[in-house]
Design an enzyme around this catalytic site. Structure first.
Site, short mmCIF file in Angstrom:
data_model
loop_
_atom_site.label_atom_id
_atom_site.label_comp_id
_atom_site.label_asym_id
_atom_site.label_seq_id
_atom_site.Cartn_x
_atom_site.Cartn_y
_atom_site.Cartn_z
N GLY A 139 41.45 47.45 43.03
CA GLY A 139 40.45 47.23 41.99
C GLY A 139 40.21 48.41 41.06
N ASN A 195 41.53 48.65 38.14
CA ASN A 195 41.30 48.05 36.81
C ASN A 195 39.90 47.47 36.72
OD1 ASN A 195 43.78 48.07 34.91
ND2 ASN A 195 44.63 47.71 36.95
N LYS A 216 46.54 24.58 46.37
CA LYS A 216 46.01 25.42 45.28
C LYS A 216 44.89 24.71 44.52
CE LYS A 216 49.17 27.71 42.90
NZ LYS A 216 49.06 29.18 42.98
N MET A 258 47.30 38.37 42.85
CA MET A 258 48.70 38.14 43.18
C MET A 258 49.03 36.66 43.37
SD MET A 258 49.96 41.17 43.12
CE MET A 258 51.48 41.19 44.04
N ARG A 259 48.44 35.79 42.55
CA ARG A 259 48.72 34.36 42.67
C ARG A 259 48.98 33.75 41.30
NH1 ARG A 259 48.26 32.40 47.42
NH2 ARG A 259 47.76 34.17 48.70
N ASN A 310 46.22 38.55 31.87
CA ASN A 310 46.71 39.33 33.01
C ASN A 310 47.27 40.65 32.51
OD1 ASN A 310 47.58 39.83 35.72
ND2 ASN A 310 49.66 39.26 35.13
N HIS A 326 50.19 43.55 33.55
CA HIS A 326 51.39 43.68 34.39
C HIS A 326 52.04 45.04 34.11
CE1 HIS A 326 54.71 42.24 36.81
NE2 HIS A 326 55.54 42.74 35.89
N SER A 343 52.08 45.66 30.10
CA SER A 343 51.89 44.50 29.20
C SER A 343 50.60 43.77 29.57
CB SER A 343 53.05 43.50 29.35
OG SER A 343 54.29 44.12 29.11
N ASP A 395 54.20 35.84 35.19
CA ASP A 395 54.12 36.90 34.16
C ASP A 395 54.87 36.50 32.89
OD1 ASP A 395 52.73 38.58 36.00
OD2 ASP A 395 54.64 39.10 36.93
C1 GRF Z 1 47.99 46.93 38.46
O1 GRF Z 1 49.05 47.84 38.41
C2 GRF Z 1 48.30 45.71 37.62
O2 GRF Z 1 49.15 45.97 36.55
C3 GRF Z 1 49.00 44.81 38.60
O3 GRF Z 1 48.35 45.04 39.83
C4 GRF Z 1 47.81 46.35 39.84
C5 GRF Z 1 46.36 46.23 40.25
O4 GRF Z 1 45.79 47.45 40.57
N1 GRF Z 1 48.95 43.44 38.14
P1 GRF Z 1 44.24 47.59 40.83
O5 GRF Z 1 43.87 46.66 41.99
O6 GRF Z 1 43.51 47.24 39.58
O7 GRF Z 1 44.06 49.02 41.23
#
Ligand code: GRF
Length: 188
Positions: free
Chosen positions: A12, A14, A65, A90-91, A107, A109, A136, A145
């Protein structure tokens, strides 16, 4: 004030960056909901400590799902969520979410898409020996993605080691994601 939902599966960082940008007034929104598909993910406590509503689920507890996405959708509606921000979730999103939130799920990536989709994008890029790497941000569609790209940022790898590359990627993510979220919320 616009309402965000953040979906995550892990650390987390981000989520932290988005929250910080909100507190600094760089994003005009609130995080009303955090959705997590791993019951032990560190992001859960981070959200709870901020008093943010969390929905933590184990996909194996649901028939499919559509079943868990129906629960998520109810919460998105109840919290009047404007934008769904995937941050390490991750889904793949299914039609239940995609149809209700078309064009409002994004998202981040850690590669220059369309290169290195899917898991361990940084490891894939290092193994390939690319000289330019990056990040991206894209709209989410039914693929992996694969949605329309909104923003990208890149850097030269030079003689960085794997750890330095990861640190650089995350630093770029933490700056770029809040800026793009704010631009989208403002309709730019
Ligand atoms: C990030 O590198 C993002 O680009 C990818 O998963 C990672 C998540 O990291 N999709 P965090 O949980 O936000 O630290």
């Amino acid at each position: 004030m616009k309402h965000l939902a953040v979906f995550a599966s892990g650390t987390g960082t981000n989520f932290d960056a988005i929250l910080k940008a909100i507190k600094n007034g760089e994003i005009d929104a609130t995080i009303e909901l955090v959705v997590v598909d791993k019951v032990d993910a560190p992001v859960i406590e981070k959200a709870k400590s901020q008093g943010i509503l969390t929905f933590v689920f184990n996909p194996r507890d649901y028939e499919n799902k559509a079943a868990y996405e129906t629960e998520i959708l109810k919460l998105l509606m109840a919290e009047s969520i404007d934008l769904v921000v995937l941050a390490g979730y991750m889904r793949i999103c299914g039609p239940t979410l995609l149809e209700a939130y078309e064009g409002r799920i994004i998202n981040i990536h850690p590669s220059l898409l369309p290169a290195f989709q899917g898991k361990d994008a940084i490891g894939q890029a290092i193994a390939y020996g690319v000289k330019i790497m990056g990040v991206s941000i894209h709209y989410v569609d039914s693929g992996l993605d694969s949605g329309k790209i909104i923003a990208q940022a890149c850097f030269e790898v030079g003689n960085m080691n794997a750890e330095q590359i990861e640190t650089t990627i995350h630093a770029i993510e933490h700056g770029l994601y809040p800026r793009v979220i704010q631009q989208l919320l403002k309709g730019e």
